[in-house]
Enzyme design. Structure first.
Site, PDB file in Angstrom:
ATOM      1  N   THR A  27      32.733  27.178  31.783  1.00 55.31           N
ATOM      2  CA  THR A  27      32.703  26.315  32.687  1.00 55.31           C
ATOM      3  C   THR A  27      33.559  26.485  34.106  1.00 55.31           C
ATOM      4  OG1 THR A  27      34.590  24.655  32.073  1.00 55.31           O
ATOM      5  CG2 THR A  27      32.318  24.696  30.892  1.00 55.31           C
ATOM      6  N   ALA A  56      37.705  26.233  30.127  1.00 56.01           N
ATOM      7  CA  ALA A  56      38.103  25.111  31.083  1.00 56.01           C
ATOM      8  C   ALA A  56      38.919  25.814  31.891  1.00 56.01           C
ATOM      9  CB  ALA A  56      38.500  23.971  30.346  1.00 56.01           C
ATOM     10  N   ILE A  82      41.566  28.457  28.215  1.00 54.88           N
ATOM     11  CA  ILE A  82      42.305  28.125  29.664  1.00 54.88           C
ATOM     12  C   ILE A  82      41.804  29.366  30.545  1.00 54.88           C
ATOM     13  CG2 ILE A  82      44.240  27.295  30.892  1.00 54.88           C
ATOM     14  CD1 ILE A  82      43.440  25.644  28.468  1.00 54.88           C
ATOM     15  N   LYS A  83      40.898  28.835  31.621  1.00 60.40           N
ATOM     16  CA  LYS A  83      40.724  29.808  32.529  1.00 60.40           C
ATOM     17  C   LYS A  83      41.574  29.914  33.696  1.00 60.40           C
ATOM     18  CE  LYS A  83      36.031  30.940  34.101  1.00 60.40           C
ATOM     19  NZ  LYS A  83      34.912  30.368  34.551  1.00 60.40           N
ATOM     20  N   ILE A  84      42.292  31.129  33.873  1.00 61.57           N
ATOM     21  CA  ILE A  84      43.157  31.005  34.801  1.00 61.57           C
ATOM     22  C   ILE A  84      42.866  32.076  35.996  1.00 61.57           C
ATOM     23  CG2 ILE A  84      45.699  31.783  35.244  1.00 61.57           C
ATOM     24  CD1 ILE A  84      45.447  29.378  33.468  1.00 61.57           C
TER      25      ILE A  84
END
Length: 214
Positions: A27, A56, A82-84
């Site tokens: 997402t 996310a 965790i999308k960074i």
């Protein structure tokens, strides 16, 4: 090869999961906003559907804020990744999260050296955006090839998620290259399933069967 679905739409995720072809979900803030639901509740709902990684994205841009937000996101469910974003502060955050055992997906990767830095920082995944490179007349799959070679050269465990997929050809090219994962919109998943000759064949079989019944 693993397939993730690139959406925050619960109905699309349920349909794809029930078919049995997806292994996870990606997402982003735009996809979550499109659904018009409270983001944390929506992510929890997605994690209840899919038994696999769910990316996310942290929207903060400064290290301290990004780290705090990332830790909070990681508490939603054990499957949360965790999308960074690929920035200096992003790399610092990835390094810290990696040390804490929190999985990360470095997004908005447009060069092999960005992917190399992300892997060095301890990223679980990197997401090269092939469609956006194609949009500006660069061959996006060349980026994926280069990343694969670099990761193999140095034995990085970081997995490559081919992102910004626009059509079935992108999926085919990713598979030929040997990419670990392709994250695919639901519309493209449906295109992958269908073929006009399959439809013609089914129609012919049914017509012949009806003749036999007569």
């Amino acid at each position: 090869m693993k397939f993730f679905i690139d959406t925050a739409n619960v109905d699309e995720i349920k349909k794809a999961w029930e078919v049995g072809v997806i292994d996870g979900v990606t997402t982003n803030p735009s996809l979550l906003a499109k659904e018009g639901k409270e983001p944390v509740s929506l992510l929890k709902e997605i994690c209840q559907i899919v038994d696999g990684p769910v990316s996310a994205e942290a929207v903060s841009l400064k290290y301290e804020d990004m780290l705090k937000e990332s830790i909070e996101l990681s508490k939603i469910h054990s499957n949360i990744v965790i999308k960074i974003p690929m920035t200096e502060d992003g790399l610092k955050t990835v390094r810290k999260l990696s040390q804490e055992g929190i999985k990360t997906n470095v997004t908005l990767v447009f060069s092999p050296t960005q992917a190399l830095l992300a892997a060095k920082a301890g990223a679980t995944y990197v997401s090269p955006f092939v469609g956006r490179l194609d949009d500006i007349s660069h061959f996006g799959m060349e980026l994926v090839r280069d990343i694969q070679i670099i990761f193999e050269n140095y034995g990085f465990d970081t997995e490559v998620i081919v992102a910004s997929i626009r059509n079935p050809l992108h999926v085919l090219e990713a598979a030929r290259i040997g990419a670990d994962i392709a994250t695919i919109p639901y519309s493209v998943i449906k295109q992958l399933i269908k073929h006009p000759l399959t439809d013609i064949g089914i129609e012919r079989f049914l017509k012949d069967w009806e003749k036999l019944k007569k």
